[in-house]
Scaffold this motif. Structure first.
Motif, PDB file in Angstrom:
ATOM      1  N   ARG A 288     -16.866   5.814  10.072  1.00 30.94           N
ATOM      2  CA  ARG A 288     -15.915   5.977   9.127  1.00 30.94           C
ATOM      3  C   ARG A 288     -15.506   7.358   9.159  1.00 30.94           C
TER       4      ARG A 288
ATOM      5  N   ALA B 266       0.899  -1.172   0.020  1.00 24.88           N
ATOM      6  CA  ALA B 266      -0.046  -0.082   0.086  1.00 24.88           C
ATOM      7  C   ALA B 266       0.769   1.250  -0.029  1.00 24.88           C
TER       8      ALA B 266
ATOM      9  N   ALA C 272       4.784   7.048   4.269  1.00 19.06           N
ATOM     10  CA  ALA C 272       3.637   7.498   3.835  1.00 19.06           C
ATOM     11  C   ALA C 272       3.845   8.935   4.625  1.00 19.06           C
TER      12      ALA C 272
ATOM     13  N   GLU D 137      -8.925  -0.067   6.564  1.00 12.68           N
ATOM     14  CA  GLU D 137      -9.642  -0.551   5.256  1.00 12.68           C
ATOM     15  C   GLU D 137      -8.652  -1.670   4.481  1.00 12.68           C
ATOM     16  N   LEU D 138      -7.350  -1.505   4.775  1.00 11.32           N
ATOM     17  CA  LEU D 138      -6.556  -2.694   4.216  1.00 11.32           C
ATOM     18  C   LEU D 138      -6.866  -3.888   4.426  1.00 11.32           C
TER      19      LEU D 138
ATOM     20  N   THR E  29      -5.525  11.425  11.825  1.00 14.73           N
ATOM     21  CA  THR E  29      -4.344  11.034  11.051  1.00 14.73           C
ATOM     22  C   THR E  29      -3.288  10.320  12.029  1.00 14.73           C
TER      23      THR E  29
ATOM     24  N   GLY F 299     -11.717   8.581   9.671  1.00 14.51           N
ATOM     25  CA  GLY F 299     -11.343   9.138   8.565  1.00 14.51           C
ATOM     26  C   GLY F 299     -10.522  10.334   8.836  1.00 14.51           C
TER      27      GLY F 299
ATOM     28  N   ILE G   2       2.709   2.148   2.553  1.00 15.31           N
ATOM     29  CA  ILE G   2       2.627   2.994   3.762  1.00 15.31           C
ATOM     30  C   ILE G   2       3.957   2.847   4.439  1.00 15.31           C
TER      31      ILE G   2
ATOM     32  N   ARG H 111      -1.353  12.954   6.357  1.00 13.21           N
ATOM     33  CA  ARG H 111      -2.642  12.520   5.270  1.00 13.21           C
ATOM     34  C   ARG H 111      -3.182  11.237   5.425  1.00 13.21           C
ATOM     35  N   LEU H 112      -2.201  10.243   5.989  1.00 16.87           N
ATOM     36  CA  LEU H 112      -2.547   8.955   6.403  1.00 16.87           C
ATOM     37  C   LEU H 112      -3.674   8.797   7.575  1.00 16.87           C
ATOM     38  N   THR H 113      -4.951   8.286   7.265  1.00 16.11           N
ATOM     39  CA  THR H 113      -5.575   8.112   8.491  1.00 16.11           C
ATOM     40  C   THR H 113      -5.989   7.053   9.019  1.00 16.11           C
TER      41      THR H 113
ATOM     42  N   ASP I 138      -7.636   4.694   6.500  1.00 15.37           N
ATOM     43  CA  ASP I 138      -6.751   4.278   5.334  1.00 15.37           C
ATOM     44  C   ASP I 138      -6.067   2.872   5.731  1.00 15.37           C
TER      45      ASP I 138
END
Length: 158
Positions: free
Chosen positions: A115, A51, A68, A80-81, A122, A119, A53, A72-74, A77
């Motif tokens: 969600r 991904a 990453a 959900e992987l 971070t 989301g 990251i 910005r990476l939450t 994110d």
């Protein structure tokens, strides 16, 4: 919300690597810190690397490095992987009664809130929380140590 072990390991790993962005952190260190097998963690780290990251660095001094943008990476994110954070709650079908429809609406609303919350947090935000929690724990330890040091002196003067 109960997260699968893979998801928890992914979040722990991301935070470990993000807290030390210029270091190559061995998977064995992370596995030991969180009571996981290196083999299990390797599968998680492989997914994080796919991904983008984390980056894997082989050889002497190798390990994993955060790749990453922590601002910005939450959490969403990362989660959900590995799984669907909205869960697998059964939804009502077209022939469902009023009770089923009402409950389905509530579950949908909870999913949307979950969600949105995940989301909005971070990695950078979570790292600040970890630092504050660590400072609080260090302060509590210092307070206990200070009380213990003061107690013998108070007994001598009594």
């Amino acid at each position: 919300m109960k997260l699968q072990k893979n998801t928890q390991l992914a979040l722990y790993s991301v935070l470990e690597f993000a807290a030390r962005p210029h270091e190559h952190v061995p998977a064995s260190e992370v596995a030991e810190n969180y009571g996981a097998s290196v083999h299990h963690l390797a599968k998680v780290l492989s997914e994080l690397a796919r991904a983008g990251i984390v980056e894997a660095v082989r050889g002497v001094g190798g390990g994993y490095r955060f790749a990453a943008n922590p601002r910005r990476l939450t959490l969403l994110d990362v989660i959900e992987l590995f799984e669907d954070p909205s869960g697998d709650t059964a939804r009502s079908g077209p022939g469902a009664g009023a009770t089923e429809r009402a409950l389905a609406e509530v579950w949908d609303e909870i999913d949307q809130i979950t969600r949105a919350t995940l989301g909005s947090i971070t990695v950078a935000t979570l790292l600040r929380r970890v630092e504050r929690a660590g400072e609080g724990a260090a302060g509590a330890q210092a307070g206990r140590a200070g009380r213990e040091a003061v107690a013998p002196a108070a007994r001598k003067s009594a």
